[in-house]
Design a protein around this motif. Structure first.
Motif, PDB file in Angstrom:
ATOM      1  N   ARG A  23       0.799  -1.222   0.000  1.00 14.56           N
ATOM      2  CA  ARG A  23       0.000   0.000   0.000  1.00 14.56           C
ATOM      3  C   ARG A  23       0.834   1.275   0.000  1.00 14.56           C
ATOM      4  NH1 ARG A  23      -3.187  -2.599  -2.006  1.00 14.56           N
ATOM      5  NH2 ARG A  23      -5.012  -3.554  -1.089  1.00 14.56           N
ATOM      6  N   THR A  24       2.131   1.137   0.170  1.00 11.36           N
ATOM      7  CA  THR A  24       2.999   2.307   0.184  1.00 11.36           C
ATOM      8  C   THR A  24       4.064   2.165  -0.898  1.00 11.36           C
ATOM      9  OG1 THR A  24       4.582   1.351   1.738  1.00 11.36           O
ATOM     10  CG2 THR A  24       2.705   2.554   2.686  1.00 11.36           C
ATOM     11  N   THR A  25       4.687   3.274  -1.224  1.00 11.40           N
ATOM     12  CA  THR A  25       5.768   3.252  -2.203  1.00 11.40           C
ATOM     13  C   THR A  25       6.903   2.350  -1.716  1.00 11.40           C
ATOM     14  OG1 THR A  25       5.187   5.482  -2.902  1.00 11.40           O
ATOM     15  CG2 THR A  25       7.377   4.696  -3.497  1.00 11.40           C
ATOM     16  N   ALA A  26       7.238   2.449  -0.448  1.00 10.75           N
ATOM     17  CA  ALA A  26       8.311   1.619   0.117  1.00 10.75           C
ATOM     18  C   ALA A  26       7.974   0.139   0.013  1.00 10.75           C
ATOM     19  CB  ALA A  26       8.575   2.009   1.565  1.00 10.75           C
ATOM     20  N   ALA A  27       6.728  -0.219   0.301  1.00  9.21           N
ATOM     21  CA  ALA A  27       6.324  -1.627   0.223  1.00  9.21           C
ATOM     22  C   ALA A  27       6.389  -2.140  -1.210  1.00  9.21           C
ATOM     23  CB  ALA A  27       4.914  -1.791   0.790  1.00  9.21           C
ATOM     24  N   VAL A  28       5.970  -1.321  -2.159  1.00  2.92           N
ATOM     25  CA  VAL A  28       6.035  -1.712  -3.573  1.00  2.92           C
ATOM     26  C   VAL A  28       7.496  -1.893  -3.981  1.00  2.92           C
ATOM     27  CG1 VAL A  28       5.623  -0.939  -5.931  1.00  2.92           C
ATOM     28  CG2 VAL A  28       3.828  -0.689  -4.223  1.00  2.92           C
ATOM     29  N   CYS A  29       8.354  -1.001  -3.551  1.00  4.31           N
ATOM     30  CA  CYS A  29       9.781  -1.102  -3.895  1.00  4.31           C
ATOM     31  C   CYS A  29      10.409  -2.352  -3.292  1.00  4.31           C
ATOM     32  CB  CYS A  29      10.528   0.144  -3.443  1.00  4.31           C
ATOM     33  SG  CYS A  29      10.099   1.610  -4.409  1.00  4.31           S
ATOM     34  N   ARG A  30      10.049  -2.680  -2.055  1.00  2.00           N
ATOM     35  CA  ARG A  30      10.586  -3.898  -1.427  1.00  2.00           C
ATOM     36  C   ARG A  30      10.138  -5.135  -2.195  1.00  2.00           C
ATOM     37  NH1 ARG A  30       9.500  -1.104   3.289  1.00  2.00           N
ATOM     38  NH2 ARG A  30       7.476  -2.079   3.526  1.00  2.00           N
ATOM     39  N   ARG A  31       8.873  -5.175  -2.609  1.00  2.00           N
ATOM     40  CA  ARG A  31       8.343  -6.358  -3.305  1.00  2.00           C
ATOM     41  C   ARG A  31       8.868  -6.502  -4.718  1.00  2.00           C
ATOM     42  NH1 ARG A  31       2.530  -8.291  -1.504  1.00  2.00           N
ATOM     43  NH2 ARG A  31       2.637  -7.676   0.661  1.00  2.00           N
ATOM     44  N   THR A  32       9.085  -5.394  -5.401  1.00  4.32           N
ATOM     45  CA  THR A  32       9.470  -5.460  -6.815  1.00  4.32           C
ATOM     46  C   THR A  32      10.964  -5.292  -7.047  1.00  4.32           C
ATOM     47  OG1 THR A  32       9.146  -3.080  -7.159  1.00  4.32           O
ATOM     48  CG2 THR A  32       7.236  -4.519  -7.544  1.00  4.32           C
ATOM     49  N   GLY A  33      11.656  -4.672  -6.110  1.00  2.00           N
ATOM     50  CA  GLY A  33      13.066  -4.364  -6.300  1.00  2.00           C
ATOM     51  C   GLY A  33      13.298  -3.001  -6.943  1.00  2.00           C
ATOM     52  N   ALA A  34      12.237  -2.331  -7.311  1.00  3.08           N
ATOM     53  CA  ALA A  34      12.358  -1.001  -7.922  1.00  3.08           C
ATOM     54  C   ALA A  34      12.994  -0.029  -6.936  1.00  3.08           C
ATOM     55  CB  ALA A  34      10.986  -0.484  -8.347  1.00  3.08           C
ATOM     56  N   ALA A  35      13.704   0.958  -7.471  1.00  2.00           N
ATOM     57  CA  ALA A  35      14.328   2.048  -6.699  1.00  2.00           C
ATOM     58  C   ALA A  35      15.376   1.560  -5.712  1.00  2.00           C
ATOM     59  CB  ALA A  35      13.270   2.886  -5.989  1.00  2.00           C
ATOM     60  N   GLN A  36      15.914   0.387  -5.922  1.00  2.36           N
ATOM     61  CA  GLN A  36      16.930  -0.150  -5.032  1.00  2.36           C
ATOM     62  C   GLN A  36      18.341   0.211  -5.489  1.00  2.36           C
ATOM     63  OE1 GLN A  36      15.949  -1.852  -2.143  1.00  2.36           O
ATOM     64  NE2 GLN A  36      13.963  -1.128  -2.845  1.00  2.36           N
ATOM     65  N   ASP A  37      18.485   0.621  -6.750  1.00  6.11           N
ATOM     66  CA  ASP A  37      19.808   0.950  -7.268  1.00  6.11           C
ATOM     67  C   ASP A  37      19.942   2.463  -7.423  1.00  6.11           C
ATOM     68  OD1 ASP A  37      20.744  -1.720  -7.362  1.00  6.11           O
ATOM     69  OD2 ASP A  37      19.719  -2.038  -9.255  1.00  6.11           O
ATOM     70  N   CYS A  38      19.670   2.992  -8.590  1.00  7.51           N
ATOM     71  CA  CYS A  38      19.919   4.422  -8.823  1.00  7.51           C
ATOM     72  C   CYS A  38      18.809   5.311  -8.238  1.00  7.51           C
ATOM     73  CB  CYS A  38      20.105   4.705 -10.305  1.00  7.51           C
ATOM     74  SG  CYS A  38      18.601   4.707 -11.283  1.00  7.51           S
ATOM     75  N   GLY A  39      17.585   4.798  -8.129  1.00  6.26           N
ATOM     76  CA  GLY A  39      16.497   5.538  -7.500  1.00  6.26           C
ATOM     77  C   GLY A  39      15.737   6.503  -8.386  1.00  6.26           C
ATOM     78  N   THR A  40      16.095   6.608  -9.661  1.00  8.96           N
ATOM     79  CA  THR A  40      15.396   7.580 -10.515  1.00  8.96           C
ATOM     80  C   THR A  40      13.948   7.189 -10.786  1.00  8.96           C
ATOM     81  OG1 THR A  40      16.222   6.534 -12.518  1.00  8.96           O
ATOM     82  CG2 THR A  40      17.502   8.373 -11.648  1.00  8.96           C
ATOM     83  N   CYS A  41      13.589   5.940 -10.556  1.00  9.92           N
ATOM     84  CA  CYS A  41      12.221   5.492 -10.838  1.00  9.92           C
ATOM     85  C   CYS A  41      11.259   5.741  -9.679  1.00  9.92           C
ATOM     86  CB  CYS A  41      12.221   4.008 -11.186  1.00  9.92           C
ATOM     87  SG  CYS A  41      12.815   2.962  -9.845  1.00  9.92           S
ATOM     88  N   ILE A  42      11.757   6.192  -8.550  1.00 11.00           N
ATOM     89  CA  ILE A  42      10.925   6.313  -7.357  1.00 11.00           C
ATOM     90  C   ILE A  42       9.695   7.196  -7.583  1.00 11.00           C
ATOM     91  CG2 ILE A  42      12.196   8.243  -6.321  1.00 11.00           C
ATOM     92  CD1 ILE A  42      10.833   5.237  -4.393  1.00 11.00           C
ATOM     93  N   PHE A  43       9.845   8.232  -8.379  1.00 12.96           N
ATOM     94  CA  PHE A  43       8.709   9.130  -8.615  1.00 12.96           C
ATOM     95  C   PHE A  43       7.635   8.460  -9.458  1.00 12.96           C
ATOM     96  CE2 PHE A  43      12.402  11.896  -7.872  1.00 12.96           C
ATOM     97  CZ  PHE A  43      11.962  12.495  -6.701  1.00 12.96           C
ATOM     98  N   THR A  44       8.040   7.628 -10.395  1.00 15.85           N
ATOM     99  CA  THR A  44       7.077   6.886 -11.206  1.00 15.85           C
ATOM    100  C   THR A  44       6.366   5.849 -10.354  1.00 15.85           C
ATOM    101  OG1 THR A  44       8.483   7.214 -13.143  1.00 15.85           O
ATOM    102  CG2 THR A  44       6.781   5.514 -13.297  1.00 15.85           C
TER     103      THR A  44
END
Length: 67
Positions: A23-44
């Motif tokens: 339900r949160t951006t952080a939870a989505v990132c943990r589950r998918t692996g997104a924004a774990q490296d360079c972080g430019t995708c965090i806004f998307t």
């Protein structure tokens, strides 16, 4: 559409994570692996999470009005 090029995470992956309970951006990132490296995708990722929350809120409002 690819959201995170570093981890090759698509918008479908983000939507699936949300459907599975993230339900949160952080939870989505943990589950998918997104924004774990360079972080430019965090806004998307955040925009996709917010869009889903808006749709979910609208559905709840409509269901509540129909009761």
């Amino acid at each position: 559409m690819i959201v995170c090029h570093c981890r090759v995470v698509s918008d479908r992956d983000v939507t699936e994570a949300i459907s599975d309970g993230a339900r949160t951006t952080a939870a989505v990132c943990r589950r998918t692996g997104a924004a774990q490296d360079c972080g430019t995708c965090i806004f998307t990722v955040k925009a996709l999470v917010c869009e889903h929350q808006e749709v979910e809120q609208t559905i709840l409002e409509v269901e509540g009005a129909a009761s």
